[in-house]
Design an enzyme around this catalytic site. Sequence first.
Site, PDB file in Angstrom:
ATOM      1  N   ASP A 180       0.850  -1.192   0.000  1.00 31.54           N
ATOM      2  CA  ASP A 180       0.000   0.000   0.000  1.00 31.54           C
ATOM      3  C   ASP A 180       0.881   1.235   0.000  1.00 31.54           C
ATOM      4  O   ASP A 180       1.972   1.244   0.574  1.00 31.54           O
ATOM      5  CB  ASP A 180      -0.923   0.006   1.229  1.00 31.54           C
ATOM      6  CG  ASP A 180      -2.151   0.891   1.026  1.00 31.54           C
ATOM      7  OD1 ASP A 180      -3.275   0.357   1.050  1.00 31.54           O
ATOM      8  OD2 ASP A 180      -1.976   2.117   0.837  1.00 31.54           O
ATOM      9  N   ASP A 203       4.270   2.044  -4.130  1.00 32.22           N
ATOM     10  CA  ASP A 203       3.351   2.571  -5.140  1.00 32.22           C
ATOM     11  C   ASP A 203       3.248   1.514  -6.242  1.00 32.22           C
ATOM     12  O   ASP A 203       4.259   1.173  -6.864  1.00 32.22           O
ATOM     13  CB  ASP A 203       3.924   3.889  -5.699  1.00 32.22           C
ATOM     14  CG  ASP A 203       3.020   4.526  -6.750  1.00 32.22           C
ATOM     15  OD1 ASP A 203       2.203   3.808  -7.365  1.00 32.22           O
ATOM     16  OD2 ASP A 203       3.147   5.750  -6.955  1.00 32.22           O
ATOM     17  N   VAL A 204       2.038   1.023  -6.496  1.00 29.17           N
ATOM     18  CA  VAL A 204       1.884  -0.086  -7.453  1.00 29.17           C
ATOM     19  C   VAL A 204       2.261   0.297  -8.877  1.00 29.17           C
ATOM     20  O   VAL A 204       2.439  -0.575  -9.731  1.00 29.17           O
ATOM     21  CB  VAL A 204       0.435  -0.653  -7.444  1.00 29.17           C
ATOM     22  CG1 VAL A 204       0.116  -1.306  -6.112  1.00 29.17           C
ATOM     23  CG2 VAL A 204      -0.590   0.413  -7.810  1.00 29.17           C
ATOM     24  N   TYR A 232     -13.221   7.413 -13.607  1.00 26.24           N
ATOM     25  CA  TYR A 232     -13.200   6.199 -12.779  1.00 26.24           C
ATOM     26  C   TYR A 232     -13.864   5.007 -13.488  1.00 26.24           C
ATOM     27  O   TYR A 232     -13.316   3.903 -13.525  1.00 26.24           O
ATOM     28  CB  TYR A 232     -13.916   6.517 -11.469  1.00 26.24           C
ATOM     29  CG  TYR A 232     -13.950   5.400 -10.462  1.00 26.24           C
ATOM     30  CD1 TYR A 232     -12.866   5.165  -9.618  1.00 26.24           C
ATOM     31  CD2 TYR A 232     -15.075   4.585 -10.330  1.00 26.24           C
ATOM     32  CE1 TYR A 232     -12.910   4.140  -8.678  1.00 26.24           C
ATOM     33  CE2 TYR A 232     -15.124   3.571  -9.392  1.00 26.24           C
ATOM     34  CZ  TYR A 232     -14.042   3.350  -8.569  1.00 26.24           C
ATOM     35  OH  TYR A 232     -14.083   2.343  -7.637  1.00 26.24           O
ATOM     36  N   LYS A 270     -12.202   1.408 -14.436  1.00 26.92           N
ATOM     37  CA  LYS A 270     -12.653   0.140 -13.844  1.00 26.92           C
ATOM     38  C   LYS A 270     -13.099  -0.840 -14.945  1.00 26.92           C
ATOM     39  O   LYS A 270     -12.952  -2.054 -14.799  1.00 26.92           O
ATOM     40  CB  LYS A 270     -13.791   0.373 -12.844  1.00 26.92           C
ATOM     41  CG  LYS A 270     -13.437   1.266 -11.656  1.00 26.92           C
ATOM     42  CD  LYS A 270     -12.126   0.948 -10.993  1.00 26.92           C
ATOM     43  CE  LYS A 270     -12.194  -0.128  -9.945  1.00 26.92           C
ATOM     44  NZ  LYS A 270     -10.866  -0.337  -9.282  1.00 26.92           N
ATOM     45  N   THR A 302     -16.618   2.360   2.772  1.00 22.09           N
ATOM     46  CA  THR A 302     -15.166   2.449   2.960  1.00 22.09           C
ATOM     47  C   THR A 302     -14.785   3.931   3.004  1.00 22.09           C
ATOM     48  O   THR A 302     -15.586   4.797   2.634  1.00 22.09           O
ATOM     49  CB  THR A 302     -14.411   1.798   1.785  1.00 22.09           C
ATOM     50  OG1 THR A 302     -14.605   2.614   0.621  1.00 22.09           O
ATOM     51  CG2 THR A 302     -14.882   0.382   1.506  1.00 22.09           C
TER      52      THR A 302
HETATM   53  N1  LIG Z   1     -15.907   1.445  -1.948  1.00 24.48           N
HETATM   54  C1  LIG Z   1     -16.648   1.217  -3.013  1.00 24.48           C
HETATM   55  O1  LIG Z   1     -17.865   1.480  -3.021  1.00 24.48           O
HETATM   56  C2  LIG Z   1     -16.050   0.603  -4.236  1.00 24.48           C
HETATM   57  C3  LIG Z   1     -16.914   0.217  -5.260  1.00 24.48           C
HETATM   58  C4  LIG Z   1     -16.393  -0.364  -6.402  1.00 24.48           C
HETATM   59  C5  LIG Z   1     -15.038  -0.560  -6.521  1.00 24.48           C
HETATM   60  N2  LIG Z   1     -14.199  -0.157  -5.505  1.00 24.48           N
HETATM   61  C6  LIG Z   1     -12.775  -0.395  -5.693  1.00 24.48           C
HETATM   62  O2  LIG Z   1     -12.312  -1.151  -4.604  1.00 24.48           O
HETATM   63  C7  LIG Z   1     -10.932  -0.890  -4.370  1.00 24.48           C
HETATM   64  C8  LIG Z   1     -10.743  -0.524  -2.896  1.00 24.48           C
HETATM   65  O3  LIG Z   1     -11.487   0.643  -2.629  1.00 24.48           O
HETATM   66  P1  LIG Z   1     -11.854   1.098  -1.144  1.00 24.48           P
HETATM   67  O4  LIG Z   1     -13.212   1.642  -1.223  1.00 24.48           O
HETATM   68  O5  LIG Z   1     -11.532   0.021  -0.203  1.00 24.48           O
HETATM   69  O6  LIG Z   1     -10.856   2.353  -1.023  1.00 24.48           O
HETATM   70  P2  LIG Z   1      -9.870   2.853   0.146  1.00 24.48           P
HETATM   71  O7  LIG Z   1      -9.550   4.254  -0.219  1.00 24.48           O
HETATM   72  O8  LIG Z   1     -10.440   2.539   1.476  1.00 24.48           O
HETATM   73  O9  LIG Z   1      -8.558   1.929  -0.073  1.00 24.48           O
HETATM   74  C9  LIG Z   1      -7.748   2.062  -1.209  1.00 24.48           C
HETATM   75  C10 LIG Z   1      -6.305   1.794  -0.807  1.00 24.48           C
HETATM   76  O10 LIG Z   1      -5.505   1.853  -2.003  1.00 24.48           O
HETATM   77  C11 LIG Z   1      -4.273   2.479  -1.662  1.00 24.48           C
HETATM   78  N3  LIG Z   1      -3.629   3.042  -2.856  1.00 24.48           N
HETATM   79  C12 LIG Z   1      -4.031   4.105  -3.588  1.00 24.48           C
HETATM   80  N4  LIG Z   1      -3.148   4.345  -4.580  1.00 24.48           N
HETATM   81  C13 LIG Z   1      -2.162   3.420  -4.463  1.00 24.48           C
HETATM   82  C14 LIG Z   1      -0.958   3.186  -5.156  1.00 24.48           C
HETATM   83  N5  LIG Z   1      -0.583   3.940  -6.219  1.00 24.48           N
HETATM   84  N6  LIG Z   1      -0.163   2.142  -4.763  1.00 24.48           N
HETATM   85  C15 LIG Z   1      -0.521   1.375  -3.687  1.00 24.48           C
HETATM   86  N7  LIG Z   1      -1.652   1.576  -2.974  1.00 24.48           N
HETATM   87  C16 LIG Z   1      -2.462   2.587  -3.361  1.00 24.48           C
HETATM   88  C17 LIG Z   1      -4.669   3.574  -0.665  1.00 24.48           C
HETATM   89  O11 LIG Z   1      -3.548   4.004   0.089  1.00 24.48           O
HETATM   90  C18 LIG Z   1      -5.733   2.857   0.168  1.00 24.48           C
HETATM   91  O12 LIG Z   1      -5.170   2.226   1.313  1.00 24.48           O
HETATM   92  C19 LIG Z   1     -10.554   0.234  -5.343  1.00 24.48           C
HETATM   93  O13 LIG Z   1      -9.955  -0.330  -6.509  1.00 24.48           O
HETATM   94  C20 LIG Z   1     -11.893   0.834  -5.702  1.00 24.48           C
HETATM   95  O14 LIG Z   1     -11.843   1.455  -6.976  1.00 24.48           O
HETATM   96  C21 LIG Z   1     -14.677   0.413  -4.373  1.00 24.48           C
END
Ligand SMILES: NC(=O)c1ccc[n+]([C@@H]2O[C@H](COP(=O)([O-])OP(=O)(O)OC[C@H]3O[C@@H](n4cnc5c(N)ncnc54)[C@H](O)[C@@H]3O)[C@@H](O)[C@H]2O)c1
Length: 236
Positions: free
Chosen positions: A34, A47-48, A139, A143, A174
């Site tokens: 992360d 950073d990924v 976004y 996705k 989240t």
């Molecule tokens: N929460 C929702 O409703 C929802 C819905 C559909 C999809 N998603 C997807 O689910 C995944 C997780 O989302 P979440 O809601 O848990 O978000 P979140 O913000 O709680 O967690 C995302 C994490 O990704 C990390 N991150 C960001 N950029 C990064 C990078 N360059 N390298 C490494 N780590 C990085 C952040 O530090 C964070 O800890 C994401 O891909 C998001 O697009 C979320």
Amino acid sequence: MSAPHTIVTGGASGIGAATVEKLRGRGHAVTIFDLTPSADPDSEAVDVTDEDAVSAAFDRAAARRGPVTGLAMSHGIRGAYVPALEMDIARIARLYEIHVIGALVVARQMVRRLDGRPGSVVLVSSTTAYGGWANQTDYGTAKAAERQLMANLAIEWAPLGVRVNAIAPGHTRTPMVQDLIDKEGYDVSDVERRAPLGRLAEPAEQAEAIAWLLSDATFVTGQCLPVDGGWTAAGK
Ligand SMILES: NC(=O)c1ccc[n+]([C@@H]2O[C@H](COP(=O)([O-])OP(=O)(O)OC[C@H]3O[C@@H](n4cnc5c(N)ncnc54)[C@H](O)[C@@H]3O)[C@@H](O)[C@H]2O)c1
């Protein structure tokens, strides 16, 4: 048999953090990748999108916990949530880089190290990858590309014994969604009205589907599973 070693990207927060907990509960050794440093001893601040840093983090993780054969990718940032006409192009490019290129970078670093071992990868796409959504041009298209990336990798890597699948979460409680609510006035009550199950998902419900695809779904590859309370099934 030793515990499977799985990397969870974005594992410091939200769906990723719930996935870390779920997998550890099921006997996986888990390493978190992360951007946000974590107190977890099995965590790499990485950073990924930086392939050299990801490669070095894989080597350190393998030295600690053994070869990595599982990967759940839950890293990401939210969209700007503005109309396409107003979007900042540089921000869109960074969003694509994180979600799409970042997923490819991490997945191929794992597969290059498998050395004949079977592997499993789960990406986290989104319901915004289905159909058209206002204010989601950045976004939603990222996705959708992630979903397509999953299918392409599944076909290329099936002969290597690597399954690749995705989930498509509906709105989930989240920090990412909370930020949309707080800063952009995102209307969650409207979301709850439209979702057939009438509520947002909890992160643990997404983690359950990720864990199933990752470990148990041994004849499933190239599929994206909506975990959305019926959202994508609704015909209106
Ligand atoms: N929460 C929702 O409703 C929802 C819905 C559909 C999809 N998603 C997807 O689910 C995944 C997780 O989302 P979440 O809601 O848990 O978000 P979140 O913000 O709680 O967690 C995302 C994490 O990704 C990390 N991150 C960001 N950029 C990064 C990078 N360059 N390298 C490494 N780590 C990085 C952040 O530090 C964070 O800890 C994401 O891909 C998001 O697009 C979320």
